[in-house]
Scaffold this motif. Structure first.
Motif, PDB file in Angstrom:
ATOM      1  N   PHE A  34       0.833  -1.214   0.000  1.00 20.90           N
ATOM      2  CA  PHE A  34       0.000   0.000   0.000  1.00 20.90           C
ATOM      3  C   PHE A  34       0.864   1.259   0.000  1.00 20.90           C
ATOM      4  N   PHE A  35       1.909   1.258   0.817  1.00 16.62           N
ATOM      5  CA  PHE A  35       2.782   2.433   0.893  1.00 16.62           C
ATOM      6  C   PHE A  35       3.504   2.651  -0.440  1.00 16.62           C
ATOM      7  N   SER A  36       3.959   1.575  -1.051  1.00 20.09           N
ATOM      8  CA  SER A  36       4.614   1.681  -2.369  1.00 20.09           C
ATOM      9  C   SER A  36       3.665   2.280  -3.396  1.00 20.09           C
ATOM     10  N   ASN A  41       6.281   4.568  -5.397  1.00 19.86           N
ATOM     11  CA  ASN A  41       7.602   3.948  -5.392  1.00 19.86           C
ATOM     12  C   ASN A  41       7.428   2.516  -5.900  1.00 19.86           C
ATOM     13  N   HIS A  42       7.651   2.334  -7.166  1.00 17.80           N
ATOM     14  CA  HIS A  42       7.404   1.028  -7.794  1.00 17.80           C
ATOM     15  C   HIS A  42       8.689   0.257  -8.058  1.00 17.80           C
ATOM     16  N   GLY A  58      18.080 -10.804  -1.147  1.00 15.12           N
ATOM     17  CA  GLY A  58      17.406 -12.065  -1.422  1.00 15.12           C
ATOM     18  C   GLY A  58      15.943 -12.108  -1.048  1.00 15.12           C
ATOM     19  N   LYS A  59      15.411 -10.990  -0.606  1.00 17.55           N
ATOM     20  CA  LYS A  59      13.985 -10.922  -0.277  1.00 17.55           C
ATOM     21  C   LYS A  59      13.505  -9.481  -0.364  1.00 17.55           C
ATOM     22  N   ILE A  60      12.193  -9.310  -0.283  1.00 14.22           N
ATOM     23  CA  ILE A  60      11.577  -7.982  -0.401  1.00 14.22           C
ATOM     24  C   ILE A  60      12.124  -7.057   0.685  1.00 14.22           C
ATOM     25  N   LEU A  61      12.504  -5.872   0.252  1.00 17.77           N
ATOM     26  CA  LEU A  61      12.994  -4.833   1.149  1.00 17.77           C
ATOM     27  C   LEU A  61      11.854  -3.841   1.404  1.00 17.77           C
ATOM     28  N   VAL A  62      11.594  -3.524   2.662  1.00 17.79           N
ATOM     29  CA  VAL A  62      10.554  -2.553   3.000  1.00 17.79           C
ATOM     30  C   VAL A  62      11.027  -1.163   2.579  1.00 17.79           C
ATOM     31  N   VAL A  63      10.112  -0.371   2.041  1.00 12.79           N
ATOM     32  CA  VAL A  63      10.426   0.985   1.604  1.00 12.79           C
ATOM     33  C   VAL A  63      10.942   1.794   2.802  1.00 12.79           C
ATOM     34  N   GLY A  64      12.087   2.443   2.622  1.00 12.92           N
ATOM     35  CA  GLY A  64      12.722   3.183   3.712  1.00 12.92           C
ATOM     36  C   GLY A  64      11.874   4.299   4.272  1.00 12.92           C
ATOM     37  N   THR A  65      11.110   4.972   3.405  1.00  9.32           N
ATOM     38  CA  THR A  65      10.282   6.070   3.904  1.00  9.32           C
ATOM     39  C   THR A  65       9.084   5.549   4.698  1.00  9.32           C
ATOM     40  N   LEU A  66       8.698   4.296   4.490  1.00 14.72           N
ATOM     41  CA  LEU A  66       7.667   3.689   5.344  1.00 14.72           C
ATOM     42  C   LEU A  66       8.239   3.476   6.742  1.00 14.72           C
ATOM     43  N   VAL A  67       9.450   2.972   6.814  1.00 10.81           N
ATOM     44  CA  VAL A  67      10.101   2.766   8.111  1.00 10.81           C
ATOM     45  C   VAL A  67      10.208   4.102   8.849  1.00 10.81           C
ATOM     46  N   LYS A  93      19.134   8.397   8.728  1.00 12.44           N
ATOM     47  CA  LYS A  93      20.065   7.355   8.312  1.00 12.44           C
ATOM     48  C   LYS A  93      19.373   5.995   8.331  1.00 12.44           C
ATOM     49  N   HIS A  94      19.484   5.298   7.222  1.00 17.07           N
ATOM     50  CA  HIS A  94      19.007   3.918   7.141  1.00 17.07           C
ATOM     51  C   HIS A  94      20.195   3.037   7.515  1.00 17.07           C
ATOM     52  N   LEU A  95      20.173   2.497   8.708  1.00 15.40           N
ATOM     53  CA  LEU A  95      21.322   1.808   9.273  1.00 15.40           C
ATOM     54  C   LEU A  95      21.420   0.348   8.855  1.00 15.40           C
ATOM     55  N   ASN A  96      20.282  -0.296   8.681  1.00 13.43           N
ATOM     56  CA  ASN A  96      20.218  -1.695   8.268  1.00 13.43           C
ATOM     57  C   ASN A  96      18.899  -1.923   7.536  1.00 13.43           C
ATOM     58  N   PRO A  97      18.835  -2.956   6.696  1.00 13.13           N
ATOM     59  CA  PRO A  97      17.606  -3.203   5.941  1.00 13.13           C
ATOM     60  C   PRO A  97      16.460  -3.662   6.839  1.00 13.13           C
ATOM     61  N   VAL A  98      15.252  -3.376   6.368  1.00 13.10           N
ATOM     62  CA  VAL A  98      14.033  -3.835   7.049  1.00 13.10           C
ATOM     63  C   VAL A  98      13.273  -4.699   6.052  1.00 13.10           C
TER      64      VAL A  98
END
Length: 154
Positions: A34-36, A41-42, A58-67, A93-98
């Protein structure tokens, strides 16, 4: 019955104190989708499992601006519930992936505060917020200044 308290007044903020916010949020696939869509952000790393599996994580990354948006939102009951305005954000700062199904927890440290130079009914707090995942790994940090109402007007 006592009314719930939303936010703190300027006088209640203590420089150096860290608040562990009580709200938390598990990020589900539908949240990320929904956020994408909402933010247009596609990028396929956020929406395409096949693409994401063939890339760095190796897997879906959550959109940084959602975090970022969730982390800000989780601070509202404590930090900005009595705010007049957020004056600015800095050092995001995005320190690590979500990833999908990660759970966010947030803490905020009061770095500084000062009374308004022009209006006696308010002051400015300067805070740093850090979001971490369910494993205690910090994933996001940012600083902001918030204009907050005073409880006692001099």
């Amino acid at each position: 019955m006592e009314a719930s308290k939303l936010g703190l007044y300027f006088e209640e903020f203590e420089v150096g104190k860290t608040l562990k916010h009580s709200l938390s949020k598990t990020i589900f696939e539908c949240d990320n989708n929904f956020f994408s869509l909402l933010t247009m952000n596609h990028h396929p790393v956020h929406t395409n499992i096949d693409y994401a599996q063939k890339n760095q994580h190796g897997k879906i990354l959550v959109v940084g601006t959602l975090v970022f948006s969730l982390a800000v939102g989780m601070t509202v009951p404590d930090i900005s519930g009595k705010a007049i305005a957020n004056l600015g954000y800095e050092e995001i700062k995005h320190l690590n992936p979500v990833f999908i199904n990660d759970t966010l927890y947030v803490r905020t440290t009061i770095l500084d505060k000062r009374e308004s130079h022009t209006k006696p009914d308010r002051g400015i707090i300067y805070v740093e917020t850090i979001a971490s995942n369910q494993n205690g790994l910090d994933v996001l940090s940012f600083r902001r200044k918030v204009l907050v109402k005073k409880q006692i007007i001099k």
